[in-house]
Each structure stands twice: as structure tokens, then as C-alpha cells.
Design a protein around this motif. Structure first.
Motif, mmCIF file in Angstrom:
data_model
loop_
_atom_site.group_PDB
_atom_site.id
_atom_site.type_symbol
_atom_site.label_atom_id
_atom_site.label_comp_id
_atom_site.label_asym_id
_atom_site.label_seq_id
_atom_site.Cartn_x
_atom_site.Cartn_y
_atom_site.Cartn_z
ATOM 1 N N LEU A 97 -7.986 0.088 6.732
ATOM 2 C CA LEU A 97 -8.572 1.371 5.979
ATOM 3 C C LEU A 97 -9.907 1.540 5.944
ATOM 4 O O LEU A 97 -10.343 2.951 5.909
ATOM 5 N N ALA A 98 -10.777 0.468 5.904
ATOM 6 C CA ALA A 98 -11.916 0.899 6.046
ATOM 7 C C ALA A 98 -12.530 1.497 7.169
ATOM 8 O O ALA A 98 -13.440 2.348 7.106
ATOM 9 N N LEU B 164 -5.051 10.528 2.562
ATOM 10 C CA LEU B 164 -4.336 9.409 3.340
ATOM 11 C C LEU B 164 -4.886 7.974 2.994
ATOM 12 O O LEU B 164 -4.171 7.302 3.000
ATOM 13 N N ILE B 165 -6.213 8.108 2.737
ATOM 14 C CA ILE B 165 -6.739 6.556 2.387
ATOM 15 C C ILE B 165 -6.281 6.222 0.971
ATOM 16 O O ILE B 165 -6.069 4.914 0.921
ATOM 17 N N ALA C 225 -0.703 -0.553 11.107
ATOM 18 C CA ALA C 225 -0.666 -0.021 12.630
ATOM 19 C C ALA C 225 -0.690 1.533 12.532
ATOM 20 O O ALA C 225 -0.855 2.316 13.226
ATOM 21 N N LEU C 226 -0.042 1.837 11.110
ATOM 22 C CA LEU C 226 -0.019 3.460 11.215
ATOM 23 C C LEU C 226 -1.291 3.981 11.089
ATOM 24 O O LEU C 226 -1.588 5.214 11.567
ATOM 25 N N PHE C 227 -2.187 3.308 10.358
ATOM 26 C CA PHE C 227 -3.763 3.869 9.995
ATOM 27 C C PHE C 227 -4.429 3.823 11.552
ATOM 28 O O PHE C 227 -5.255 4.652 11.973
ATOM 29 N N VAL C 228 -4.100 2.674 12.128
ATOM 30 C CA VAL C 228 -4.732 2.504 13.372
ATOM 31 C C VAL C 228 -4.332 3.700 14.462
ATOM 32 O O VAL C 228 -5.256 4.480 15.399
ATOM 33 N N ALA D 84 -5.952 -8.746 4.444
ATOM 34 C CA ALA D 84 -7.457 -8.521 5.057
ATOM 35 C C ALA D 84 -7.497 -7.714 6.315
ATOM 36 O O ALA D 84 -8.403 -6.832 6.355
ATOM 37 N N GLY D 85 -6.359 -7.764 7.134
ATOM 38 C CA GLY D 85 -6.399 -6.877 8.207
ATOM 39 C C GLY D 85 -6.065 -5.519 7.832
ATOM 40 O O GLY D 85 -6.589 -4.655 8.530
#
Length: 261
Positions: free
Chosen positions: A24-25, A55-56, A123-126, A18-19
């Protein structure tokens, strides 16, 4: 094991899934059209860059792959025979009474590793969202996050195979109780009674009596129960009457009439 106990190891994976989907959203809305993941401070260039849609899509593929690997590993751990599983203290955990706890621990540790992988992707996307410009646009932040994830996986793997399967005192007590009960019942169930063994020995013809067995009453005794006395025993037949002692050597009798001429 009920359904709630079976699904309990999947709770960390569900929370991490879920996180990462929320991450990603959010990243799909906040990221620019061209995303730079690793910035080179010396030259001002980029070591890894891609479009936002690519990337998404890459993130979604990573999430699906991690979840599929977790499901496949959990399935094989559930159906593989216990004798083929690699586990510390195998003599203890592969007993029939401890196999359920062994599989439960394996499922829990696998779920923790899977959730750590999902949180690493999130964490990489954040980081990509907040480091496109400003003081966070440095090259070593992605390296620190990647090194922390690898270190967590290696330390966790070492811990699982050293202390993760250490038998607890409650588990050892529960495993010893059925063993003591079975050991106490085994001699009673497998050993015949004394009366049956004695009757079996008496009924066998030609069998030699044991030293402690009853001897039949002696013939000729007054009461029929005591041993025979020396006076009641029959004297052995002998040609010399009542003479006792070792037998004489054989001596041929002389023939009547003398030697023939």
C-alpha cells in the motif's frame, strides 16, 4: 502452553500484514491520480476505476477488517468449550488430552486463511500499479488472481475438514498411554481386598455362606475339624423305636371304656 507457542500461529498473519502495508505504501507513491483496476480491451474503457486516495483508503479498510475478523475468530476459538466446536474425529479430538492440539491446529489454519486474504489484497494493489498501461492492461489478470484466491480458500477448507484433523501416530500413542494407566489402576482402586470381603461376609449376621467359604467344625467329631459321621448323628425321636422308613398314616387311638350308650 507458553507465550511463544501461543504466538506462533500469528507469524503468517504478521508477515502478510507487513507485506500488504509495504504494498500500500508503494502503491500510494506510484499510482496515478486516477487508477483503473479492470481494463476493457474491446472498448478501451474501464470497468472499475477510482482515485488514488480512495483506492488506498479502501485497501486500508480491507486490511483492518480482515485483521479484526481474524482476532475475533481466534478469540472465540480459544474460549468456546470443546463440546461446541465442529471438528472431524470428534471422539478423539474432544478428549481432555487432545483439546490443546485441536485448538492449536484451528489457530494455525485460521492464520493461514487470514494471511492468504491479506496477500490477495496486496496482489491486487501490485497488479494495479503495474497494469495501468502496456501489455498488462488486460481484463483477465484481476479475474485470474481472484479465481486463484477463491480456489485456494475452498480447497483449503475441504482439506482442513478431511485431512487437517487426521490423528497422527504420535498423538494416538500419547493419548493411549494415560488411558492404559488409568484402566490398569481403576480395578485396583475400586475392588476391595479378598480378606476385607471375607471378613465382611463373616461379620454379617444371618447371611448365607458362599459355596467356597469355610464351614464351622461339626459338633461331636473327635478332632473338631472333620464332618460328622452317620453314627454320631442323633437319631430322630420316634414312637416305634429304631424303625426307619416313611411315617405311618395317622390312626386315632380307641377310647377306653367303649362307646357310650
Amino acid at each position: 502452553m507458553n507465550l511463544v507457542a501461543r504466538l506462533r500461529p500469528a507469524v503468517p498473519v504478521a508477515v502478510a500484514l507487513a507485506g500488504v502495508l509495504v504494498g500500500l505504501a508503494v502503491a500510494s507513491r506510484l499510482l496515478p491520480r486516477r487508477v483503473v483496476l479492470v481494463h476493457l480491451s474491446e472498448t478501451g474503457g474501464a470497468a472499475f476505476a477510482a482515485s488514488r486516495s480512495d483506492l488506498i483508503l479502501l485497501g486500508l479498510l480491507l486490511v483492518v477488517g480482515i485483521v479484526l475478523v481474524w482476532l475475533a475468530a481466534a478469540f472465540f476459538l480459544a474460549v468456546t468449550p470443546a463440546r461446541h466446536l465442529l471438528v472431524p474425529h470428534a471422539a478423539f479430538w474432544k478428549r481432555p488430552a487432545n483439546r490443546v492440539e485441536m485448538r492449536r491446529r484451528y489457530a494455525r489454519y485460521l492464520a493461514v486463511a487470514t494471511s492468504a486474504s491479506l496477500w490477495f489484497v496486496a496482489a491486487l494493489f501490485v497488479l494495479a500499479t503495474v497494469s495501468q498501461e502496456g501489455p498488462l492492461a488486460v481484463w483477465w489478470l484481476p479475474a485470474v488472481i481472484s479465481a486463484a484466491y477463491v480456489l485456494f480458500v475452498l480447497v483449503g477448507l475441504v482439506w482442513v475438514f478431511t485431512a487437517g484433523f487426521t490423528p497422527t501416530s504420535s498423538t494416538v500413542t500419547e493419548a493411549k498411554a494415560p488411558a492404559r494407566t488409568s484402566d490398569a489402576a481403576a480395578p485396583t482402586a475400586g475392588r476391595p481386598s479378598t480378606a476385607a470381603a471375607t471378613s465382611g461376609r463373616r461379620a454379617t449376621p444371618g447371611a448365607r455362606p458362599s459355596p467356597g467359604a469355610e464351614r464351622p467344625a461339626a459338633v461331636g467329631s473327635p478332632s473338631g475339624t472333620g464332618p460328622r459321621r452317620a453314627s454320631d448323628r442323633a437319631a430322630p425321636p420316634s414312637g416305634d423305636g429304631s424303625r426307619q422308613g416313611p411315617p405311618r398314616p395317622y390312626q386315632p387311638r380307641p377310647r377306653s371304656g367303649g362307646p357310650r350308650g
